[in-house]
Design an enzyme around this catalytic site. Structure first.
Site, PDB file in Angstrom:
ATOM      1  CB  CYS A  64      -0.803   0.016   1.102  1.00 62.34           C
ATOM      2  SG  CYS A  64      -1.982   1.677   1.452  1.00 62.34           S
ATOM      3  CB  CYS A  67      -0.286   2.346   5.704  1.00 61.96           C
ATOM      4  SG  CYS A  67      -0.945   0.773   5.024  1.00 61.96           S
ATOM      5  CB  CYS A 113      -5.128  -0.422   2.510  1.00 67.74           C
ATOM      6  SG  CYS A 113      -3.763  -0.955   3.778  1.00 67.74           S
ATOM      7  CB  CYS A 116      -3.887   2.805   5.978  1.00 62.75           C
ATOM      8  SG  CYS A 116      -3.818   2.663   4.144  1.00 62.75           S
ATOM      9  CB  CYS A 138      -9.581  -3.756 -11.614  1.00 66.52           C
ATOM     10  SG  CYS A 138      -9.186  -2.363 -12.851  1.00 66.52           S
TER      11      CYS A 138
END
Length: 152
Positions: A64, A67, A113, A116, A138
């Site tokens: 991510c 984070c 995510c 976060c 996607c």
């Protein structure tokens, strides 16, 4: 489920537990570029075929961008020719969470995510890609950072 809000508030991950990383809107704006903020925090979408990873075949782990949590690996990445990076599964159960998204006149599943609560993209099923899960995650390139597994 409602569409994602434009501000960062206390949110819950699947199962009702609090999302571990909580920052104010001002903190996110300071840490992210304007495009990262638009996609990750406001559930925007980058234009197809413009992102850094849509056509990459480099081995590694996709984290991510907000984070640093590990979300996907190159082993699950496949060429869907849709203009965004596509994966047939996340790295592990619990690394992403799912929200019902009815924005833009569509009925789809948003992927965020789990650490976060940043917007990553959407997941689609039954498109006939022949992947082990028959799913296509996607994901916006701007939501990810590809790292070599030894760098983790």
């Amino acid at each position: 489920m409602n569409t994602p809000e434009n501000t960062s508030k206390t949110t819950s991950a699947a199962g009702g537990t609090a999302v571990p990383v909580e920052k104010s809107d001002a903190q996110w704006r300071e840490e992210l570029t304007p495009e990262e903020y638009r996609v990750l925090r406001q559930a925007g979408t980058e234009r197809p075929y413009t992102g850094e990873y849509w056509d990459t075949h480099t081995e590694g782990v996709y984290q991510c961008r907000a984070c640093g949590s590990q979300l996907f690996t190159s082993r699950e990445k496949f060429d869907s020719h849709c203009g965004w990076p596509s994966f047939w599964a996340p790295l592990a159960e619990g690394t992403v969470r799912y929200l019902h998204d009815r924005t833009m006149g569509m009925d789809r599943v948003e992927v965020r995510c789990a650490n976060c609560d940043s917007h990553l993209g959407h997941v689609f099923e039954g498109e006939g890609y022949g992947t082990p899960t028959d799913q296509r995650f996607c994901i916006n390139s701007v939501s990810l950072r590809l790292v070599n597994p030894e760098e983790n």
